[in-house]
Design a protein around this motif. Structure first.
Motif, PDB file in Angstrom:
ATOM      1  N   PHE A  80      31.172 132.271   3.929  1.00  0.00           N
ATOM      2  CA  PHE A  80      31.081 130.816   4.066  1.00  0.00           C
ATOM      3  C   PHE A  80      31.355 130.144   2.729  1.00  0.00           C
ATOM      4  CE2 PHE A  80      28.541 126.995   3.489  1.00  0.00           C
ATOM      5  CZ  PHE A  80      28.751 126.273   4.656  1.00  0.00           C
ATOM      6  N   GLU A 139      33.364 124.105   1.971  1.00  0.00           N
ATOM      7  CA  GLU A 139      34.281 123.355   2.830  1.00  0.00           C
ATOM      8  C   GLU A 139      34.047 123.642   4.317  1.00  0.00           C
ATOM      9  OE1 GLU A 139      36.193 127.337   2.090  1.00  0.00           O
ATOM     10  OE2 GLU A 139      35.060 125.912   0.870  1.00  0.00           O
ATOM     11  N   ASP A 140      33.255 124.649   4.596  1.00  0.00           N
ATOM     12  CA  ASP A 140      32.987 125.046   5.982  1.00  0.00           C
ATOM     13  C   ASP A 140      31.797 124.317   6.595  1.00  0.00           C
ATOM     14  OD1 ASP A 140      35.033 127.034   5.896  1.00  0.00           O
ATOM     15  OD2 ASP A 140      33.649 128.366   4.839  1.00  0.00           O
ATOM     16  N   VAL A 147      31.298 124.316  10.652  1.00  0.00           N
ATOM     17  CA  VAL A 147      30.291 125.270  11.136  1.00  0.00           C
ATOM     18  C   VAL A 147      29.240 124.551  11.970  1.00  0.00           C
ATOM     19  CG1 VAL A 147      28.364 126.732  10.373  1.00  0.00           C
ATOM     20  CG2 VAL A 147      30.657 127.067   9.423  1.00  0.00           C
ATOM     21  N   VAL A 169      32.156 133.552   8.160  1.00  0.00           N
ATOM     22  CA  VAL A 169      32.913 132.733   9.111  1.00  0.00           C
ATOM     23  C   VAL A 169      34.182 133.487   9.490  1.00  0.00           C
ATOM     24  CG1 VAL A 169      32.032 130.524   8.234  1.00  0.00           C
ATOM     25  CG2 VAL A 169      34.151 131.438   7.320  1.00  0.00           C
ATOM     26  N   GLU A 213      38.018 132.748  10.589  1.00  0.00           N
ATOM     27  CA  GLU A 213      38.983 131.665  10.440  1.00  0.00           C
ATOM     28  C   GLU A 213      40.305 132.081  11.076  1.00  0.00           C
ATOM     29  OE1 GLU A 213      39.765 129.035   6.669  1.00  0.00           O
ATOM     30  OE2 GLU A 213      40.850 130.926   6.483  1.00  0.00           O
ATOM     31  N   GLU A 219      41.294 127.203  10.651  1.00  0.00           N
ATOM     32  CA  GLU A 219      40.216 126.616  11.453  1.00  0.00           C
ATOM     33  C   GLU A 219      39.077 127.618  11.586  1.00  0.00           C
ATOM     34  OE1 GLU A 219      39.403 125.095  16.029  1.00  0.00           O
ATOM     35  OE2 GLU A 219      41.375 125.854  15.480  1.00  0.00           O
ATOM     36  N   VAL A 220      37.842 127.146  11.379  1.00  0.00           N
ATOM     37  CA  VAL A 220      36.666 127.994  11.587  1.00  0.00           C
ATOM     38  C   VAL A 220      36.484 128.171  13.089  1.00  0.00           C
ATOM     39  CG1 VAL A 220      34.158 128.164  11.345  1.00  0.00           C
ATOM     40  CG2 VAL A 220      35.540 127.311   9.445  1.00  0.00           C
ATOM     41  N   THR A 250      31.124 132.204  13.537  1.00  0.00           N
ATOM     42  CA  THR A 250      30.164 132.375  12.443  1.00  0.00           C
ATOM     43  C   THR A 250      29.157 133.460  12.789  1.00  0.00           C
ATOM     44  OG1 THR A 250      28.458 130.857  13.266  1.00  0.00           O
ATOM     45  CG2 THR A 250      30.196 129.900  11.909  1.00  0.00           C
TER      46      THR A 250
END
Length: 140
Positions: free
Chosen positions: A8, A11-12, A16, A49, A51, A55-56, A59
């Motif tokens: 993580f 910026e997440d 999240v 995370v 990705e 894009e996430v 998690t």
């Protein structure tokens, strides 16, 4: 489907939290921002995370207390459920926990969440009969 699993980053934060809300993991008594802040203070390398194309899409938050490992906040985007995102996140968390010497990993699933119970069952997790209890020390 190809995803990148990574630690993580700041910026997440919003993606999240949005994902956790979509997955119905948040509860009024748990402030997700505070949960993230607390995790970043303790074993941040176990907050992962997934990705895809920037894009996430998943998690997992893991922890190891020297006796047992724990998994929390496992989620994947609705559009990618069933594509292996959750499975990949669990595998990476287990790998990291094992590297720390963790002998067993546990998690909690709400009784009404049949799909999560089935998911973990398929990964080899076994249900066991325990009385789970807790006490809040800090109110969010």
């Amino acid at each position: 489907m190809t995803v990148v699993i990574r630690v993580f980053g700041s910026e997440d934060l919003e993606p999240v939290i949005t994902l956790w809300e979509e997955a119905e993991l948040t509860r009024p008594w748990n402030d997700p921002r505070k949960d993230i802040e607390r995790k970043l203070a303790v074993q941040p390398e176990l907050f992962l995370v997934a990705e895809r194309e920037g894009e996430v899409v998943g998690t997992v938050m893991a922890g190891y207390d020297g006796h047992r490992g724990w998994l929390y906040y496992l989620a994947s985007s609705r559009q990618y459920r069933g594509s292996g995102v959750g499975r990949a996140l669990v595998a990476e968390a287990e790998k990291r926990l094992l590297a720390m010497g963790c002998p067993k990993v546990q998690l909690m699933v709400r009784p009404e969440n049949a799909s999560a119970r089935g998911f973990y069952d398929a990964l080899g997790y076994e249900a066991f009969d325990v009385w789970s209890t807790g006490k809040r020390l800090i109110a969010d």
